[in-house]
Design a protein around this motif. Structure first.
Motif, PDB file in Angstrom:
ATOM      1  N   GLY A 219       0.776  -1.224   0.000  1.00  0.00           N
ATOM      2  CA  GLY A 219       0.000   0.000   0.000  1.00  0.00           C
ATOM      3  C   GLY A 219       0.813   1.282   0.000  1.00  0.00           C
ATOM      4  N   VAL A 220       2.125   1.187  -0.208  1.00  0.00           N
ATOM      5  CA  VAL A 220       2.945   2.402  -0.291  1.00  0.00           C
ATOM      6  C   VAL A 220       2.510   3.190  -1.521  1.00  0.00           C
ATOM      7  CG1 VAL A 220       5.292   3.296  -0.556  1.00  0.00           C
ATOM      8  CG2 VAL A 220       4.873   1.278   0.873  1.00  0.00           C
ATOM      9  N   SER A 221       2.396   4.496  -1.385  1.00  0.00           N
ATOM     10  CA  SER A 221       1.874   5.333  -2.457  1.00  0.00           C
ATOM     11  C   SER A 221       2.814   5.357  -3.657  1.00  0.00           C
ATOM     12  CB  SER A 221       1.663   6.764  -1.968  1.00  0.00           C
ATOM     13  OG  SER A 221       2.908   7.399  -1.728  1.00  0.00           O
ATOM     14  N   LYS A 222       2.236   5.593  -4.829  1.00  0.00           N
ATOM     15  CA  LYS A 222       3.045   5.668  -6.040  1.00  0.00           C
ATOM     16  C   LYS A 222       4.029   6.826  -5.959  1.00  0.00           C
ATOM     17  CE  LYS A 222       2.866   5.726 -11.074  1.00  0.00           C
ATOM     18  NZ  LYS A 222       3.879   6.788 -11.219  1.00  0.00           N
ATOM     19  N   GLU A 223       3.634   7.921  -5.325  1.00  0.00           N
ATOM     20  CA  GLU A 223       4.530   9.071  -5.200  1.00  0.00           C
ATOM     21  C   GLU A 223       5.807   8.697  -4.447  1.00  0.00           C
ATOM     22  OE1 GLU A 223       1.281   9.078  -4.592  1.00  0.00           O
ATOM     23  OE2 GLU A 223       0.670  10.263  -6.357  1.00  0.00           O
ATOM     24  N   LYS A 224       5.657   7.960  -3.360  1.00  0.00           N
ATOM     25  CA  LYS A 224       6.840   7.530  -2.598  1.00  0.00           C
ATOM     26  C   LYS A 224       7.676   6.535  -3.394  1.00  0.00           C
ATOM     27  CE  LYS A 224       4.957   8.281   2.047  1.00  0.00           C
ATOM     28  NZ  LYS A 224       4.593   7.645   3.348  1.00  0.00           N
ATOM     29  N   LEU A 225       7.013   5.657  -4.120  1.00  0.00           N
ATOM     30  CA  LEU A 225       7.736   4.675  -4.916  1.00  0.00           C
ATOM     31  C   LEU A 225       8.438   5.336  -6.102  1.00  0.00           C
ATOM     32  CD1 LEU A 225       5.214   1.697  -4.848  1.00  0.00           C
ATOM     33  CD2 LEU A 225       7.294   1.995  -3.502  1.00  0.00           C
ATOM     34  N   ASP A 226       7.813   6.362  -6.674  1.00  0.00           N
ATOM     35  CA  ASP A 226       8.485   7.133  -7.732  1.00  0.00           C
ATOM     36  C   ASP A 226       9.807   7.702  -7.231  1.00  0.00           C
ATOM     37  OD1 ASP A 226       6.583   6.679  -9.660  1.00  0.00           O
ATOM     38  OD2 ASP A 226       5.572   8.621  -9.430  1.00  0.00           O
ATOM     39  N   LYS A 227       9.793   8.201  -6.022  1.00  0.00           N
ATOM     40  CA  LYS A 227      11.011   8.772  -5.447  1.00  0.00           C
ATOM     41  C   LYS A 227      12.089   7.716  -5.273  1.00  0.00           C
ATOM     42  CE  LYS A 227      12.720  11.502  -1.532  1.00  0.00           C
ATOM     43  NZ  LYS A 227      12.352  12.171  -0.246  1.00  0.00           N
ATOM     44  N   ILE A 228      11.693   6.530  -4.795  1.00  0.00           N
ATOM     45  CA  ILE A 228      12.654   5.434  -4.623  1.00  0.00           C
ATOM     46  C   ILE A 228      13.245   5.025  -5.973  1.00  0.00           C
ATOM     47  CG2 ILE A 228      12.883   3.000  -3.980  1.00  0.00           C
ATOM     48  CD1 ILE A 228      10.741   3.505  -1.837  1.00  0.00           C
ATOM     49  N   ILE A 229      12.383   4.898  -6.978  1.00  0.00           N
ATOM     50  CA  ILE A 229      12.844   4.508  -8.310  1.00  0.00           C
ATOM     51  C   ILE A 229      13.790   5.554  -8.887  1.00  0.00           C
ATOM     52  CG2 ILE A 229      12.093   4.179 -10.699  1.00  0.00           C
ATOM     53  CD1 ILE A 229       9.555   2.848  -9.555  1.00  0.00           C
ATOM     54  N   ALA A 230      13.430   6.832  -8.749  1.00  0.00           N
ATOM     55  CA  ALA A 230      14.284   7.900  -9.284  1.00  0.00           C
ATOM     56  C   ALA A 230      15.658   7.875  -8.623  1.00  0.00           C
ATOM     57  CB  ALA A 230      13.615   9.248  -9.075  1.00  0.00           C
ATOM     58  N   GLU A 231      15.684   7.680  -7.322  1.00  0.00           N
ATOM     59  CA  GLU A 231      16.964   7.604  -6.611  1.00  0.00           C
ATOM     60  C   GLU A 231      17.792   6.413  -7.097  1.00  0.00           C
ATOM     61  OE1 GLU A 231      15.748   7.455  -2.554  1.00  0.00           O
ATOM     62  OE2 GLU A 231      15.516   9.641  -2.355  1.00  0.00           O
ATOM     63  N   ASP A 232      17.127   5.306  -7.356  1.00  0.00           N
ATOM     64  CA  ASP A 232      17.820   4.119  -7.848  1.00  0.00           C
ATOM     65  C   ASP A 232      18.410   4.371  -9.232  1.00  0.00           C
ATOM     66  OD1 ASP A 232      18.791   1.535  -7.790  1.00  0.00           O
ATOM     67  OD2 ASP A 232      16.879   0.585  -8.262  1.00  0.00           O
ATOM     68  N   ILE A 233      17.645   4.988 -10.116  1.00  0.00           N
ATOM     69  CA  ILE A 233      18.125   5.290 -11.466  1.00  0.00           C
ATOM     70  C   ILE A 233      19.321   6.236 -11.413  1.00  0.00           C
ATOM     71  CG2 ILE A 233      17.541   6.473 -13.618  1.00  0.00           C
ATOM     72  CD1 ILE A 233      14.676   5.361 -13.269  1.00  0.00           C
ATOM     73  N   ILE A 234      19.222   7.262 -10.585  1.00  0.00           N
ATOM     74  CA  ILE A 234      20.334   8.215 -10.455  1.00  0.00           C
ATOM     75  C   ILE A 234      21.582   7.514  -9.929  1.00  0.00           C
ATOM     76  CG2 ILE A 234      21.138  10.240  -9.173  1.00  0.00           C
ATOM     77  CD1 ILE A 234      18.187  11.244  -9.320  1.00  0.00           C
ATOM     78  N   ASN A 235      21.399   6.650  -8.935  1.00  0.00           N
ATOM     79  CA  ASN A 235      22.535   5.929  -8.363  1.00  0.00           C
ATOM     80  C   ASN A 235      23.195   5.013  -9.395  1.00  0.00           C
ATOM     81  OD1 ASN A 235      24.203   4.841  -6.103  1.00  0.00           O
ATOM     82  ND2 ASN A 235      23.034   2.984  -6.531  1.00  0.00           N
ATOM     83  N   VAL A 236      22.385   4.259 -10.133  1.00  0.00           N
ATOM     84  CA  VAL A 236      22.921   3.329 -11.128  1.00  0.00           C
ATOM     85  C   VAL A 236      23.695   4.079 -12.207  1.00  0.00           C
ATOM     86  CG1 VAL A 236      22.262   1.767 -13.008  1.00  0.00           C
ATOM     87  CG2 VAL A 236      21.254   1.490 -10.734  1.00  0.00           C
ATOM     88  N   PHE A 263       4.631   1.990 -13.412  1.00  0.00           N
ATOM     89  CA  PHE A 263       5.863   2.759 -13.341  1.00  0.00           C
ATOM     90  C   PHE A 263       6.624   2.831 -14.666  1.00  0.00           C
ATOM     91  CE2 PHE A 263       4.991   1.049  -9.129  1.00  0.00           C
ATOM     92  CZ  PHE A 263       4.964   2.222  -8.381  1.00  0.00           C
ATOM     93  N   ILE A 264       6.119   2.178 -15.720  1.00  0.00           N
ATOM     94  CA  ILE A 264       6.866   2.135 -16.974  1.00  0.00           C
ATOM     95  C   ILE A 264       7.128   3.542 -17.539  1.00  0.00           C
ATOM     96  CG2 ILE A 264       6.815   1.367 -19.379  1.00  0.00           C
ATOM     97  CD1 ILE A 264       5.378  -1.162 -18.408  1.00  0.00           C
ATOM     98  N   PRO A 265       6.126   4.406 -17.678  1.00  0.00           N
ATOM     99  CA  PRO A 265       6.412   5.745 -18.220  1.00  0.00           C
ATOM    100  C   PRO A 265       7.373   6.545 -17.340  1.00  0.00           C
ATOM    101  CG  PRO A 265       4.064   5.270 -18.297  1.00  0.00           C
ATOM    102  CD  PRO A 265       4.684   4.215 -17.447  1.00  0.00           C
ATOM    103  N   PHE A 266       7.211   6.425 -16.025  1.00  0.00           N
ATOM    104  CA  PHE A 266       8.078   7.173 -15.117  1.00  0.00           C
ATOM    105  C   PHE A 266       9.519   6.679 -15.222  1.00  0.00           C
ATOM    106  CE2 PHE A 266      10.114   7.826 -10.976  1.00  0.00           C
ATOM    107  CZ  PHE A 266       9.965   9.208 -10.847  1.00  0.00           C
TER     108      PHE A 266
END
Length: 285
Positions: A219-236, A263-266
């Motif tokens: 149930g974690v919000s998409k907004e919070k998950l977007d942030k996690i994904i963005a941080e992961d992409i930046i780190n990689v 999350f595909i478009p994001f």
């Protein structure tokens, strides 16, 4: 089949893992960003076609593939004839998990770094740095078999005209384990599958294996998950720059059959932004 059967050949070799071929998805599409070398595609097997294009247009071959994905894509389907013209390229359609085998057989790739997300159990072959052999066995006029094996088969004189073998080094690593490529003189193909940042894959108990799907299920919000994904992409992408990786082409696959769908478009938007910033700094305004 003739007297030299597939089963006779099977006795000569050790096959690391058998694969069941699946049907190819319909309605594939491919689109291009304005600037080469970034190629964006829906299904990741289109990467083979782009590597072939580089080979035909620029003679690029014997490359190092940095394969950033939740899967190693070392399955096998079939190896079609190598395209001889750019018009032939998009007639070569492979199943999604089998596009690396023909790239090895056709001399496009000679070393692979399979980079897995930390949530995912890595690959097929042991040890984690292995010499692997791509095999093509022409059993008869109607049947040809393709697979990877970590044991080089002893090919008898009777079979030598029916068997082709290509050697490739395969490494299984997490992103921080990549070596420094500063002294690398071979061309580098950089490949991203969106499912690295959020795969829908389930384990044998039907549980999600990737933290994004796990958190989404909780149930974690998409907004919070977007942030996690963005941080992961930046780190990689930061790590890739620090490792002095300078690709001749970057391919980005949406992989709708494997990536957590919302999350595909994001993922594509943030990943392309970071690729342009870090690998094409001259085009960022």
């Amino acid at each position: 089949m003739n007297k030299i059967s597939f089963f006779g050949f099977f006795l000569l070799i050790h096959i690391s893992d058998p694969f069941v071929c699946q049907s190819e998805p319909e309605g594939r599409r491919i689109s291009f960003t304005e600037e080469v070398p970034i190629k964006v595609m829906e299904y990741h097997n289109e990467a083979y076609n782009e590597w072939s294009r580089l080979n035909l247009q620029h003679g690029i071959k014997s490359a190092v593939l940095i394969h950033i994905d939740s899967h190693d894509d070392l399955s096998t389907d079939r190896v079609l004839t190598k395209p001889k013209t750019t018009k032939e390229i998009h007639k070569k359609n492979y199943w999604e998990g089998s596009f690396i085998h023909p790239a090895v057989m056709h001399g496009l790739i000679e070393e692979i770094w399979c980079v897995f997300p930390k949530d995912i159990k890595m690959g097929l072959f042991e040890p984690r740095n292995a010499v692997v052999y791509a095999i093509e066995y022409r059993a008869d006029e109607d049947e040809t078999f393709y697979y990877f094996t970590d044991k080089k088969p002893p090919v008898s004189d009777e079979l030598k005209d029916k068997v082709s073998i290509a050697e490739v080094k395969v490494h299984y690593v997490y992103i921080h384990q990549l070596p420094d490529f500063k002294k690398e003189t071979r061309p580098v193909f950089l490949y991203f599958d969106s499912d690295y940042f959020g795969t829908r894959e389930l384990d044998e108990k039907n549980r999600p294996v990737h933290r994004i799907q796990k958190l989404l299920n909780k149930g974690v919000s998409k907004e919070k998950l977007d942030k996690i994904i963005a941080e992961d992409i930046i780190n990689v992408t930061d790590i890739l720059v620090k490792k002095n990786i300078k690709p001749v082409i970057v391919t980005v696959a949406e992989s709708p059959e494997y990536t957590v769908e919302p999350f595909i478009p994001f993922i594509k938007t943030i990943l392309l932004r970071e690729i342009r910033r870090k690998f094409q700094p001259s085009i960022v305004k």
